[in-house]
Motif scaffolding. Structure first.
Motif, PDB file in Angstrom:
ATOM      1  N   ILE A   1       0.830  -1.199   0.000  1.00 17.87           N
ATOM      2  CA  ILE A   1       0.000   0.000   0.000  1.00 17.87           C
ATOM      3  C   ILE A   1       0.864   1.249   0.000  1.00 17.87           C
ATOM      4  O   ILE A   1       0.619   2.206  -0.746  1.00 17.87           O
ATOM      5  CB  ILE A   1      -0.942   0.002   1.227  1.00 17.87           C
ATOM      6  N   VAL A   2       1.900   1.252   0.840  1.00 16.26           N
ATOM      7  CA  VAL A   2       2.778   2.415   0.956  1.00 16.26           C
ATOM      8  C   VAL A   2       3.589   2.615  -0.318  1.00 16.26           C
ATOM      9  O   VAL A   2       3.812   3.754  -0.754  1.00 16.26           O
ATOM     10  CB  VAL A   2       3.697   2.264   2.178  1.00 16.26           C
ATOM     11  N   ILE A   3       4.012   1.527  -0.946  1.00 19.33           N
ATOM     12  CA  ILE A   3       4.787   1.630  -2.187  1.00 19.33           C
ATOM     13  C   ILE A   3       3.959   2.293  -3.284  1.00 19.33           C
ATOM     14  O   ILE A   3       4.459   3.137  -4.035  1.00 19.33           O
ATOM     15  CB  ILE A   3       5.267   0.237  -2.621  1.00 19.33           C
ATOM     16  N   THR A   4       2.683   1.925  -3.377  1.00 16.88           N
ATOM     17  CA  THR A   4       1.835   2.512  -4.419  1.00 16.88           C
ATOM     18  C   THR A   4       1.624   4.007  -4.202  1.00 16.88           C
ATOM     19  O   THR A   4       1.287   4.734  -5.147  1.00 16.88           O
ATOM     20  CB  THR A   4       0.455   1.831  -4.452  1.00 16.88           C
ATOM     21  N   ALA A   5       1.826   4.478  -2.963  1.00 22.55           N
ATOM     22  CA  ALA A   5       1.618   5.906  -2.687  1.00 22.55           C
ATOM     23  C   ALA A   5       2.709   6.776  -3.284  1.00 22.55           C
ATOM     24  O   ALA A   5       2.510   7.992  -3.424  1.00 22.55           O
ATOM     25  CB  ALA A   5       1.546   6.129  -1.178  1.00 22.55           C
ATOM     26  N   ALA A   6       3.857   6.191  -3.642  1.00 26.24           N
ATOM     27  CA  ALA A   6       4.954   6.994  -4.190  1.00 26.24           C
ATOM     28  C   ALA A   6       4.543   7.710  -5.483  1.00 26.24           C
ATOM     29  O   ALA A   6       4.640   8.943  -5.571  1.00 26.24           O
ATOM     30  CB  ALA A   6       6.192   6.127  -4.396  1.00 26.24           C
ATOM     31  N   PRO A   7       4.075   6.983  -6.525  1.00 31.24           N
ATOM     32  CA  PRO A   7       3.650   7.706  -7.728  1.00 31.24           C
ATOM     33  C   PRO A   7       2.405   8.553  -7.502  1.00 31.24           C
ATOM     34  O   PRO A   7       2.252   9.619  -8.122  1.00 31.24           O
ATOM     35  CB  PRO A   7       3.381   6.580  -8.737  1.00 31.24           C
ATOM     36  N   VAL A   8       1.511   8.112  -6.622  1.00 36.70           N
ATOM     37  CA  VAL A   8       0.296   8.898  -6.357  1.00 36.70           C
ATOM     38  C   VAL A   8       0.655  10.234  -5.731  1.00 36.70           C
ATOM     39  O   VAL A   8       0.033  11.265  -6.029  1.00 36.70           O
ATOM     40  CB  VAL A   8      -0.675   8.111  -5.454  1.00 36.70           C
ATOM     41  N   SER A   9       1.667  10.250  -4.862  1.00 34.84           N
ATOM     42  CA  SER A   9       2.043  11.513  -4.224  1.00 34.84           C
ATOM     43  C   SER A   9       2.569  12.524  -5.247  1.00 34.84           C
ATOM     44  O   SER A   9       2.393  13.736  -5.077  1.00 34.84           O
ATOM     45  CB  SER A   9       3.087  11.270  -3.136  1.00 34.84           C
ATOM     46  N   LEU A  10       3.201  12.048  -6.308  1.00 35.20           N
ATOM     47  CA  LEU A  10       3.645  12.958  -7.377  1.00 35.20           C
ATOM     48  C   LEU A  10       2.449  13.539  -8.114  1.00 35.20           C
ATOM     49  O   LEU A  10       2.493  14.685  -8.580  1.00 35.20           O
ATOM     50  CB  LEU A  10       4.566  12.210  -8.341  1.00 35.20           C
ATOM     51  N   LEU A  11       1.379  12.749  -8.219  1.00 37.28           N
ATOM     52  CA  LEU A  11       0.160  13.235  -8.856  1.00 37.28           C
ATOM     53  C   LEU A  11      -0.526  14.289  -7.975  1.00 37.28           C
ATOM     54  O   LEU A  11      -1.098  15.257  -8.498  1.00 37.28           O
ATOM     55  CB  LEU A  11      -0.794  12.060  -9.103  1.00 37.28           C
ATOM     56  N   LEU A  12      -0.449  14.114  -6.662  1.00 38.44           N
ATOM     57  CA  LEU A  12      -1.132  15.025  -5.743  1.00 38.44           C
ATOM     58  C   LEU A  12      -0.310  16.268  -5.405  1.00 38.44           C
ATOM     59  O   LEU A  12      -0.878  17.279  -4.975  1.00 38.44           O
ATOM     60  CB  LEU A  12      -1.476  14.295  -4.443  1.00 38.44           C
ATOM     61  N   LEU A  13       0.990  16.189  -5.550  1.00 36.94           N
ATOM     62  CA  LEU A  13       1.839  17.319  -5.162  1.00 36.94           C
ATOM     63  C   LEU A  13       1.391  18.645  -5.771  1.00 36.94           C
ATOM     64  O   LEU A  13       1.298  19.660  -5.064  1.00 36.94           O
ATOM     65  CB  LEU A  13       3.302  17.016  -5.535  1.00 36.94           C
ATOM     66  N   PRO A  14       1.074  18.710  -7.076  1.00 41.23           N
ATOM     67  CA  PRO A  14       0.715  20.008  -7.670  1.00 41.23           C
ATOM     68  C   PRO A  14      -0.578  20.622  -7.146  1.00 41.23           C
ATOM     69  O   PRO A  14      -0.811  21.815  -7.371  1.00 41.23           O
ATOM     70  CB  PRO A  14       0.589  19.683  -9.173  1.00 41.23           C
ATOM     71  N   VAL A  15      -1.448  19.860  -6.474  1.00 44.11           N
ATOM     72  CA  VAL A  15      -2.708  20.460  -6.023  1.00 44.11           C
ATOM     73  C   VAL A  15      -2.466  21.545  -4.993  1.00 44.11           C
ATOM     74  O   VAL A  15      -3.365  22.361  -4.721  1.00 44.11           O
ATOM     75  CB  VAL A  15      -3.690  19.407  -5.450  1.00 44.11           C
ATOM     76  N   LEU A  16      -1.265  21.617  -4.433  1.00 45.02           N
ATOM     77  CA  LEU A  16      -0.952  22.691  -3.484  1.00 45.02           C
ATOM     78  C   LEU A  16      -1.037  24.050  -4.155  1.00 45.02           C
ATOM     79  O   LEU A  16      -1.329  25.054  -3.485  1.00 45.02           O
ATOM     80  CB  LEU A  16       0.440  22.489  -2.883  1.00 45.02           C
ATOM     81  N   TRP A  17      -0.777  24.110  -5.470  1.00 42.36           N
ATOM     82  CA  TRP A  17      -0.941  25.387  -6.172  1.00 42.36           C
ATOM     83  C   TRP A  17      -2.073  25.356  -7.195  1.00 42.36           C
ATOM     84  O   TRP A  17      -2.714  26.374  -7.429  1.00 42.36           O
ATOM     85  CB  TRP A  17       0.372  25.847  -6.803  1.00 42.36           C
ATOM     86  N   THR A  18      -2.361  24.204  -7.800  1.00 38.06           N
ATOM     87  CA  THR A  18      -3.474  24.171  -8.756  1.00 38.06           C
ATOM     88  C   THR A  18      -4.826  24.246  -8.039  1.00 38.06           C
ATOM     89  O   THR A  18      -5.793  24.769  -8.590  1.00 38.06           O
ATOM     90  CB  THR A  18      -3.418  22.905  -9.617  1.00 38.06           C
ATOM     91  N   GLY A  19      -4.907  23.725  -6.809  1.00 37.78           N
ATOM     92  CA  GLY A  19      -6.155  23.821  -6.050  1.00 37.78           C
ATOM     93  C   GLY A  19      -6.583  25.258  -5.845  1.00 37.78           C
ATOM     94  O   GLY A  19      -7.718  25.637  -6.179  1.00 37.78           O
ATOM     95  N   PRO A  20      -5.712  26.126  -5.289  1.00 35.58           N
ATOM     96  CA  PRO A  20      -6.080  27.540  -5.151  1.00 35.58           C
ATOM     97  C   PRO A  20      -6.384  28.224  -6.486  1.00 35.58           C
ATOM     98  O   PRO A  20      -7.278  29.072  -6.570  1.00 35.58           O
ATOM     99  CB  PRO A  20      -4.837  28.156  -4.489  1.00 35.58           C
ATOM    100  N   LYS A  21      -5.653  27.862  -7.546  1.00 36.64           N
ATOM    101  CA  LYS A  21      -5.928  28.466  -8.854  1.00 36.64           C
ATOM    102  C   LYS A  21      -7.323  28.093  -9.353  1.00 36.64           C
ATOM    103  O   LYS A  21      -8.067  28.946  -9.860  1.00 36.64           O
ATOM    104  CB  LYS A  21      -4.884  28.016  -9.886  1.00 36.64           C
ATOM    105  N   MET A  22      -7.681  26.834  -9.221  1.00 41.71           N
ATOM    106  CA  MET A  22      -9.008  26.409  -9.663  1.00 41.71           C
ATOM    107  C   MET A  22     -10.099  27.029  -8.779  1.00 41.71           C
ATOM    108  O   MET A  22     -11.187  27.357  -9.260  1.00 41.71           O
ATOM    109  CB  MET A  22      -9.115  24.889  -9.641  1.00 41.71           C
ATOM    110  N   ALA A  23      -9.805  27.199  -7.501  1.00 47.08           N
ATOM    111  CA  ALA A  23     -10.768  27.855  -6.611  1.00 47.08           C
ATOM    112  C   ALA A  23     -10.990  29.303  -7.046  1.00 47.08           C
ATOM    113  O   ALA A  23     -12.134  29.793  -7.058  1.00 47.08           O
ATOM    114  CB  ALA A  23     -10.271  27.804  -5.167  1.00 47.08           C
ATOM    115  N   HIS A  24      -9.907  29.984  -7.418  1.00 48.39           N
ATOM    116  CA  HIS A  24     -10.049  31.361  -7.884  1.00 48.39           C
ATOM    117  C   HIS A  24     -10.849  31.419  -9.180  1.00 48.39           C
ATOM    118  O   HIS A  24     -11.701  32.306  -9.349  1.00 48.39           O
ATOM    119  CB  HIS A  24      -8.668  31.990  -8.105  1.00 48.39           C
TER     120      HIS A  24
END
Length: 520
Positions: A474-497
């Motif tokens: 389970i933890v191993i599969t989170a490695a590529p998923v975390s790369l997918l989620l990393l950008p939401v730290l800035w794309t999330g606020p942009k989409m909210a705006h």
């Protein structure tokens, strides 16, 4: 705006690769479980070493940004436009509460506080602050199942999915998280296919684990209570009953089976919780909760960012962060699916504040009761826990509660329903991820519900080693998923705006270069 329909070829590729990875895992486990476990353990250690610090920073940043958006003018954004919510507030909250953390929390709520009570977590081990062992144990448990954990499952990531789907017509799949970079190309780009596959594999592994754990837990309980031998036949029968429940629920859809099962689950949990407080050690539990929350809030940053004792972190904090991050994309599309018409403030309040507080109180009730009984009679909970692991902890606690002859079976039923609500929602979400439809075909939901049960059955046949290997996987599969989620730290606020501008909450667009899609 109506979503585009994914190409049939792409659907088949995603389904084939996702199912193929699960099949490969099972084949390797059947062929040589010991060798596969060795490979997984090496990969597990490498992932924690490389991605662990990133996960810690991401979890904290995700919560902070979500709270800022939720409690500023962006909180007025109505997700998916100005339509009315599709379900009542109670049913909406019930479905949210009865997902991953609820299913996992059932297993860990009695055991984790006791583990930390017996062995003080590193953050508190070398301090002379006067913090009690009870408060330290609950505070560490709250860290793992509280604000950071819940916020990772559907705040910023859900914002991106909502904008991509409801405003730009992108199918509701994990690849929608890449829309800010790829635009409409995300529907056909290979990165979109990869995003879907890794997200499906991660959530399937994360759901199969609790399904398998439940069979072992109930098998242990039936052996202890009724004298039935806890063998594979018994575990398979338990598994078959569980799979039947959540498959029927998933097949009837969100508005029927999933909402009904979740609502019934919440009602039963409230009744049992009230019984513990009124007839059990209620005073001790409330004091422990308040003291634990005080320590949790006081030492929030040290617990969130500590890098002491990497081995301990790998077994606890980073394991949980990997598990929850692996669920992130699929939970994002599921929450985006059920939250249309809700405001962003409602979403943040529900997911990042209310759900964590309820979860923490649940841990204080079960874990606190366990510590209370352990203090009254040393070994009454700790000895079964150390001898038989997680399944023994819940049974040891419930057997000492008032009205034990009723409370024990009631908690076993609650455990089954909690895991079933995770299974049905994730089978539904996987079917959505492959089809791209808000309401995927019934046969697709049934297929993935049965597939997860079948994989769990095969792993159970191998004994505890198969489920343990999956737990690390389970933890191993989170490695590529975390790369997918990393950008939401800035794309999330942009989409909210962008949504805030569409709804007249803000009066200006972002600069064109900020809205421009990045070309790969």
């Amino acid at each position: 705006m109506e979503s585009s329909t994914p190409r049939t070829t792409d659907k088949r590729i995603v389904a084939s690769l996702s199912g193929g990875f699960l099949l490969l895992f099972v084949i390797l486990a059947l062929f040589d479980l010991q060798q596969m476990t060795q490979w997984i353990n090496l990969s597990f250690a490498w992932v924690l070493d490389v991605f662990g610090p990133l996960w810690q920073v991401w979890m904290l940043a995700n919560l902070v940004i979500a709270l800022v958006l939720g409690f500023t003018r962006y909180g007025d954004i109505r997700l998916g436009g100005n339509g009315r919510p599709e379900s009542s507030t109670f049913r909406w909250l019930a479905v949210i509460m009865c997902t991953l953390l609820a299913g996992g929390g059932v297993f860990w709520s009695a055991a984790e506080p006791m583990y930390h009570y017996l062995s003080t977590p590193p953050v508190f081990a070398d301090t002379d602050s006067g913090i009690s062992a009870v408060s330290a144990a609950l505070a560490q448990s709250f860290m793992h199942w509280g604000f950071l954990a819940w916020a990772a499952l559907g705040t910023l990531s859900a914002i991106v999915v909502v904008y991509a789907h409801y405003y730009k017509g992108i199918a509701m799949r994990p690849r929608a998280l890449l829309y800010p970079f790829l635009g409409e190309k995300v529907e056909t780009h290979w990165l979109g296919t990869a995003a879907d596959v890794v997200s499906i594999v991660a959530v399937a592994a994360g759901t199969i684990g609790p399904i398998g754990f439940l069979a072992t837990q109930l098998g242990f309980s039936f052996e202890a209570l009724l004298g039935w031998e806890n063998n594979y036949i018994l575990q398979l029968a338990i598994l078959a009953a569980l799979v039947a429940i959540y498959t029927i629920s998933a097949s009837t859809g969100i508005e029927k089976g999933i909402q009904w099962l979740s609502s019934a689950n919440v009602v039963l949990a409230v009744i049992l919780l009230a019984t513990i407080l009124l007839a059990g050690p209620g005073g001790f539990i409330i004091d422990a909760f308040l003291n634990g929350m005080g320590v949790y809030l006081q030492d929030f940053m040290p617990m969130a960012l500590t890098r002491h004792d990497n081995e301990w972190m790998g077994w606890w904090t980073l394991f949980f962060w990997g598990w929850f991050i692996g669920y992130g994309p699929m939970m994002a599309i599921f929450i985006a699916r059920i939250s249309r018409g809700r405001t962003l403030r409602e979403l943040v309040m529900a997911v990042a504040i209310m759900a964590p507080l309820v979860t923490n109180f649940w841990f204080a009730a079960l874990g606190g009761a366990g510590i209370f009984y352990e203090q009254a009679l040393a070994g009454s909970v700790s000895e079964p826990l150390q001898a038989a692991g997680l399944p023994a902890a819940l049974l040891a606690v419930t057997q000492q509660l008032p009205f034990a002859e009723l409370m024990v079976p009631a908690f076993l039923v609650l455990t089954v329903i909690f895991v079933a609500t995770t299974g049905d929602s994730m089978a539904y979400a996987i079917a959505m991820a492959i089809s791209g439809d808000r309401t995927p075909r019934t046969r697709d939901r049934i297929f993935w519900a049965l597939t997860m049960g079948l994989v769990a059955a095969v792993l159970l046949r191998m004994g505890e080693g198969g489920i343990s290997a999956l737990q690390s996987f389970i933890v191993i599969t989170a490695a590529p998923v975390s790369l997918l989620l990393l950008p939401v730290l800035w794309t999330g606020p942009k989409m909210a705006h962008a949504m805030a501008f569409e709804q007249g909450i803000v009066t200006h667009k972002l600069r064109s270069e900020e809205l421009a899609q990045t070309k790969l």
